[in-house]
Design an enzyme around this catalytic site. Structure first.
Site, PDB file in Angstrom:
ATOM      1  N   THR A 108    -139.820  22.528 -75.801  1.00 34.02           N
ATOM      2  CA  THR A 108    -138.625  21.276 -75.093  1.00 34.02           C
ATOM      3  C   THR A 108    -139.113  20.150 -75.141  1.00 34.02           C
ATOM      4  O   THR A 108    -140.363  19.536 -75.431  1.00 34.02           O
ATOM      5  CB  THR A 108    -137.899  21.853 -74.053  1.00 34.02           C
ATOM      6  OG1 THR A 108    -138.585  21.605 -72.844  1.00 34.02           O
ATOM      7  CG2 THR A 108    -137.622  23.613 -74.082  1.00 34.02           C
ATOM      8  N   CYS A 109    -138.132  19.158 -74.822  1.00 32.27           N
ATOM      9  CA  CYS A 109    -138.547  17.835 -74.546  1.00 32.27           C
ATOM     10  C   CYS A 109    -139.454  17.579 -73.263  1.00 32.27           C
ATOM     11  O   CYS A 109    -140.296  16.445 -73.124  1.00 32.27           O
ATOM     12  CB  CYS A 109    -137.233  16.991 -74.515  1.00 32.27           C
ATOM     13  SG  CYS A 109    -136.506  17.272 -72.951  1.00 32.27           S
ATOM     14  N   ASN A 110    -139.848  18.592 -72.453  1.00 32.48           N
ATOM     15  CA  ASN A 110    -140.737  18.134 -71.247  1.00 32.48           C
ATOM     16  C   ASN A 110    -141.406  19.555 -71.055  1.00 32.48           C
ATOM     17  O   ASN A 110    -142.141  19.759 -69.907  1.00 32.48           O
ATOM     18  CB  ASN A 110    -139.752  18.004 -70.257  1.00 32.48           C
ATOM     19  CG  ASN A 110    -138.848  18.957 -69.843  1.00 32.48           C
ATOM     20  OD1 ASN A 110    -138.898  20.088 -69.907  1.00 32.48           O
ATOM     21  ND2 ASN A 110    -137.738  18.331 -69.262  1.00 32.48           N
ATOM     22  N   GLY A 130    -129.613  10.681 -83.833  1.00 32.44           N
ATOM     23  CA  GLY A 130    -130.044  12.221 -83.869  1.00 32.44           C
ATOM     24  C   GLY A 130    -128.953  13.065 -83.913  1.00 32.44           C
ATOM     25  O   GLY A 130    -127.808  12.467 -83.324  1.00 32.44           O
ATOM     26  N   ALA A 131    -129.005  14.159 -84.155  1.00 32.98           N
ATOM     27  CA  ALA A 131    -127.916  15.289 -84.331  1.00 32.98           C
ATOM     28  C   ALA A 131    -128.395  16.663 -83.913  1.00 32.98           C
ATOM     29  O   ALA A 131    -127.633  17.629 -84.155  1.00 32.98           O
ATOM     30  CB  ALA A 131    -127.268  15.163 -85.409  1.00 32.98           C
ATOM     31  N   SER A 165    -128.542  23.496 -67.761  1.00 31.05           N
ATOM     32  CA  SER A 165    -128.389  24.945 -68.241  1.00 31.05           C
ATOM     33  C   SER A 165    -128.625  24.591 -69.896  1.00 31.05           C
ATOM     34  O   SER A 165    -128.508  25.726 -70.573  1.00 31.05           O
ATOM     35  CB  SER A 165    -126.931  25.051 -68.118  1.00 31.05           C
ATOM     36  OG  SER A 165    -126.173  24.215 -68.679  1.00 31.05           O
TER      37      SER A 165
END
Length: 488
Positions: free
Chosen positions: A46-48, A186-187, A112
């Site tokens: 994920t992003c983090n 982005g999408a 979530s």
């Protein structure tokens, strides 16, 4: 076993270097399964955070396999990567997964979105064959735990998404969000969240720019917005010039939004050509990507306020700390759900691990009973010259098997009950196997927890493995005994 790094263990610069796109994450899971001690693996990227969840045959072997696979996949040298890795094993790994899927370990506590990310990781693992029965059951259970935590507790009230946290700054930078023009670059999943959140909060207009025009169109049309293809000449520059708030999350490698493009857009925004003397209206730029989409130099341009994951994460942590007892109670309720569900899952797994031993014990008893019945028939033929009457034989056989079942009932019930004890359960099962000389291969339960914890007691600690003897580094081949120094 879980081996990974996140915003809690590594700075943004390291997370950025270790970030993997969806294809690379899938390749990592498959490569991890190629290790001698890894049977199953799934990667949550994920992003983090970047984590590998796995089913391993041993602690040291599994750790070495996963550490090497992570280093090769990310390109970060293993000694450097190890400084930021954490390890969760056995019971701790299950509790960590349930904590993550509930959003309790997220940068935006209580969010979530991680539910969808875990679901996607599971689906990829199923498609690629890196997920087997153990991880499939565990991750399916984790998804149910996450849903329960959000349904039965006030976790949603405690949570504050990264998008909402970023958009909260719009009023200070560009004025009320109502009526503001929002550009989403982005999408993907985070971009979809950005679009829906901006629309829900009353943004005046939403425009989506993406490399694939069809995906941008689908996302924009859902909220009545506009879309452009990122590759269209001058499209990004023109849309940047028109936007009051920019949110970028493409997952691309390298900067999608650089200082030169934003500088040119600022000139257009001021109503003049590059180098013009007009003053451009201020803009808020939110970089929600990892690796970062927006070049850091953009934040130094006049009139541009740039916020990235590091800044938003720090802000969210301070905000959660200041929201008082209500939030603390909501989080405590969610953690109680995690603890309850983890205990239930582990008890079920330990009980299931007893099943092969129980089956082997009952099979052995039945074989003994059948052998005695056959001896009885042989003796009757020898002394009386005839077999038992069929009805009599059936009654004798049923009586004998009832006696065997009655004798085994209490031991098997007790064995299942005692197996739920993580500290001594495996020892009880092993004692039964020894006492009755049961097949140690055919009946051995898939539990290696006790042996591994005895060999590596530091594995009991959380959130990571920490010891002063360098055991983790030794397991990864990074340090010899006697080198000294604390190793995480």
């Amino acid at each position: 076993m879980v081996v990974g790094l996140s915003h809690r263990s590594a700075p943004l610069e390291v997370l950025e270097r270790a970030a993997l796109d969806a294809g690379s994450a899938r390749a990592l899971a498959v490569a991890a399964c190629g290790g001698e001690d890894v049977a199953e693996a799934v990667v949550l990227s994920t992003c983090n955070r970047l984590e590998v969840y796995s089913e391993v045959a041993s602690f040291h072997g599994g750790l070495a396999d996963l550490g090497g696979a992570l280093a090769r996949a990310t390109g970060v040298p293993l000694p450097e990567l190890t400084e930021h890795l954490y390890v969760h094993y056995a019971d701790g790994a299950v509790e960590h997964l349930f904590t993550v899927v509930c959003g309790l370990d997220s940068m935006a506590v209580g969010e979530s979105q991680v539910l969808g990310q875990v679901r996607s990781a599971l689906r990829r693992g199923q498609e690629d064959g890196s997920v087997g029965t153990v991880l499939d059951g565990l991750l399916q259970r984790a998804l149910r735990v996450g849903k329960r935590a959000h349904t039965e507790t006030g976790l949603d009230h405690a949570g504050h998404s990264l998008v909402e946290a970023g958009l909260a700054h719009a009023r200070d930078v560009v004025g009320p969000l109502e009526g503001a023009r929002v550009l989403v670059v982005g999408a993907g999943a985070m971009s979809a969240l950005a679009v829906t959140t901006a629309h829900r909060l009353g943004a005046g207009s939403v425009t989506v720019v993406n490399r694939t025009a069809a995906r941008a169109q689908r996302l924009a049309e859902a909220v009545g917005g506009r879309w452009r293809a990122l590759g269209e000449s001058g499209a990004l520059e023109r849309e940047l010039a028109a936007a009051d708030v920019v949110l970028s999350c493409t997952g691309a490698v390298g900067h999608v939004v650089d200082a030169a493009t934003v500088g040119a857009a600022r000139a257009l925004r001021s109503g003049g050509a590059p180098g013009g003397s007009g003053t451009a209206a201020p803009q808020l730029v939110l970089d929600l990507a990892l690796p970062r989409d927006v070049a850091p130099e953009v934040g130094r341009l006049p009139g541009v306020v740039l916020m990235d994951l590091a800044g938003l994460g720090e802000e969210l942590g301070e905000e959660a700390a200041g929201r008082g007892a209500g939030v603390a109670a909501d989080l405590a309720d969610a953690r109680a759900v995690v603890a309850e569900e983890a205990a239930a899952y582990l008890a079920e797994r330990r009980a299931a691990a007893v099943a092969p031993t129980v089956v082997a014990l009952r099979t052995q008893a039945r074989e003994v009973a059948d052998a005695e019945l056959e001896r009885l028939r042989a003796r009757l033929r020898q002394h009386l010259g005839e077999d038992l009457d069929e009805r009599v034989e059936a009654e004798v056989a049923q009586t004998l098997h009832r006696v065997v079942s009655a004798l085994l009932h209490t031991p098997t019930v007790r064995m299942k009950t005692l197996a739920a004890d993580a500290s001594h359960g495996p020892a009880y099962v092993e004692a039964v196997r020894e006492l009755f000389d049961l097949d140690p291969v055919g009946t051995r339960a898939p539990e290696v927890v006790s042996d591994a914890l005895r060999a590596f007691p530091e594995a009991r600690s959380a959130p990571g493995v920490r010891g002063s003897d360098g055991s983790l580094a030794q397991a990864l081949g990074l340090r010899r005994p006697g080198d000294g120094g604390e190793t995480r």
